[in-house]
Scaffold this motif. Structure first.
Motif, short mmCIF file in Angstrom:
data_model
loop_
_atom_site.label_atom_id
_atom_site.label_comp_id
_atom_site.label_asym_id
_atom_site.label_seq_id
_atom_site.Cartn_x
_atom_site.Cartn_y
_atom_site.Cartn_z
N PRO A 173 0.79 -1.23 0.00
CA PRO A 173 0.00 0.00 0.00
C PRO A 173 0.83 1.29 0.00
CG PRO A 173 -0.15 -1.12 2.12
CD PRO A 173 0.51 -2.07 1.17
N LEU A 176 2.70 2.54 -2.09
CA LEU A 176 3.93 2.61 -2.89
C LEU A 176 3.63 3.11 -4.30
CD1 LEU A 176 5.70 -0.58 -1.51
CD2 LEU A 176 6.27 1.81 -1.04
N ARG A 194 4.78 11.03 -2.46
CA ARG A 194 4.60 10.75 -1.04
C ARG A 194 5.89 10.98 -0.23
NH1 ARG A 194 4.77 4.57 1.11
NH2 ARG A 194 4.10 5.05 3.22
N TYR A 247 11.15 8.89 1.25
CA TYR A 247 11.17 7.85 0.21
C TYR A 247 11.85 8.28 -1.10
CZ TYR A 247 7.93 5.72 3.49
OH TYR A 247 7.37 5.20 4.63
N ASN A 302 7.81 -5.59 -1.06
CA ASN A 302 7.79 -4.53 -0.07
C ASN A 302 6.34 -4.46 0.43
OD1 ASN A 302 7.73 -2.24 1.48
ND2 ASN A 302 8.86 -0.95 0.01
N ALA A 343 5.17 -2.81 2.64
CA ALA A 343 4.92 -1.46 3.17
C ALA A 343 4.34 -1.56 4.59
CB ALA A 343 4.04 -0.66 2.21
N ALA A 344 3.27 -0.83 4.89
CA ALA A 344 2.76 -0.82 6.28
C ALA A 344 2.29 -2.20 6.74
CB ALA A 344 1.63 0.20 6.39
N HIS A 356 4.23 -4.51 9.20
CA HIS A 356 4.15 -4.36 10.66
C HIS A 356 2.86 -4.92 11.24
CE1 HIS A 356 7.32 -1.68 9.44
NE2 HIS A 356 6.47 -0.86 8.85
N HIS A 378 12.70 -2.55 2.01
CA HIS A 378 12.12 -1.29 2.47
C HIS A 378 13.02 -0.17 1.99
CE1 HIS A 378 9.18 -3.17 5.02
NE2 HIS A 378 10.11 -4.01 5.41
N LEU A 379 12.42 0.84 1.43
CA LEU A 379 13.20 1.98 0.93
C LEU A 379 13.88 2.71 2.10
CD1 LEU A 379 10.35 3.06 -1.41
CD2 LEU A 379 12.66 2.62 -2.24
N SER A 380 13.11 2.92 3.17
CA SER A 380 13.65 3.62 4.33
C SER A 380 14.24 2.60 5.31
CB SER A 380 12.53 4.41 5.02
OG SER A 380 11.53 3.53 5.50
N ILE A 394 13.79 1.02 8.37
CA ILE A 394 12.68 0.89 9.33
C ILE A 394 13.18 0.86 10.79
CG2 ILE A 394 11.03 -0.16 7.71
CD1 ILE A 394 11.68 -2.91 9.00
N ARG A 410 13.35 4.51 12.43
CA ARG A 410 12.13 5.32 12.40
C ARG A 410 11.28 5.09 13.66
NH1 ARG A 410 9.30 4.90 6.77
NH2 ARG A 410 8.24 6.73 7.64
N ARG A 440 7.49 0.78 13.51
CA ARG A 440 8.02 0.30 12.22
C ARG A 440 9.21 -0.64 12.39
NH1 ARG A 440 5.54 3.64 8.30
NH2 ARG A 440 5.16 5.69 9.21
C1 DQA Z 1 8.22 1.14 3.79
C2 DQA Z 1 8.31 1.34 5.31
C3 DQA Z 1 6.96 1.14 5.97
O1 DQA Z 1 7.05 1.34 7.37
C4 DQA Z 1 5.94 2.11 5.42
O2 DQA Z 1 4.67 1.87 5.97
C5 DQA Z 1 5.90 2.13 3.94
C6 DQA Z 1 7.15 2.00 3.18
C7 DQA Z 1 9.55 1.45 3.08
O3 DQA Z 1 9.68 1.04 1.94
O4 DQA Z 1 10.41 2.13 3.65
O5 DQA Z 1 4.85 2.32 3.34
O6 DQA Z 1 7.92 -0.23 3.54
#
Ligand code: DQA
Length: 156
Positions: free
Chosen positions: A9, A11, A17, A22, A73, A75-76, A79, A99-101, A103, A106, A110
């Motif tokens: 979700p 992405l 965003r 990101y 990925n 995403a949320a 978690h 994960h791009l960031s 985690i 953060r 996460r």
């Molecule tokens: C993410 C990290 C997740 O915590 C976040 O909810 C995302 C993107 C990342 O790619 O860094 O939507 O998966």
């Protein structure tokens, strides 16, 4: 060899965003780079993005008997989703989570990925390059599996 890339979700909103987290690249641009790399290495690649948990689960299940590797990925959902975790575990296909960031650098919520625990590996915090590293990791795993199978064949 076939790899399926599954994006969770929000992405689809990359490039728009929270760019400070990101980065500026759009999802299509990331996928184009992956496609180029896959072509250069003789890998078949498919891309899928959904904001819906059930659709992500369906796509993972469709990989059974079809894909050799999955790059995901969630995403949320990383978690929160026991259901996506169970789907990854069920298909038993080597899976790399991206994960791009970072985690771990953060918010507290996460820091734990429940989906990562059933993946072969996790790449976090290196931006879009993480997807490239995931492709290399999947290729490495595939080569190892191939070598094991060949060694077993020779034993017989
Ligand atoms: C993410 C990290 C997740 O915590 C976040 O909810 C995302 C993107 C990342 O790619 O860094 O939507 O998966």
């Amino acid at each position: 060899m076939k790899v399926v890339v599954i994006q969770g979700p929000n992405l689809n909103m990359l490039g728009v965003r929270e760019r400070h987290i990101y980065g500026p690249m759009k999802l299509e641009e990331i996928h184009q780079q992956m496609k180029n790399f896959a072509e250069q290495n003789g890998i078949e690649i498919e891309f899928f993005q959904s904001n819906l948990e059930g659709e992500i689960i369906d796509r993972i299940q469709e990989c059974l008997g079809d894909a050799d590797g999955i790059i995901i990925n969630p995403a949320a959902y990383s978690h929160t989703s026991i259901a996506i975790r169970d789907a990854i575990a069920a298909v038993e296909i080597p899976t790399i989570e991206v994960h791009l960031s970072n985690i771990h650098a953060r918010e507290e919520f996460r820091k734990k990925s429940i989906t990562a625990e059933v993946c072969a590996g996790v790449i976090t915090g290196v931006g879009p390059f993480g997807y490239h590293l995931a492709m290399i990791a999947i290729m490495q795993i595939m080569n190892e599996i191939k070598a094991i199978k060949e060694a077993e064949k020779q034993k017989k």
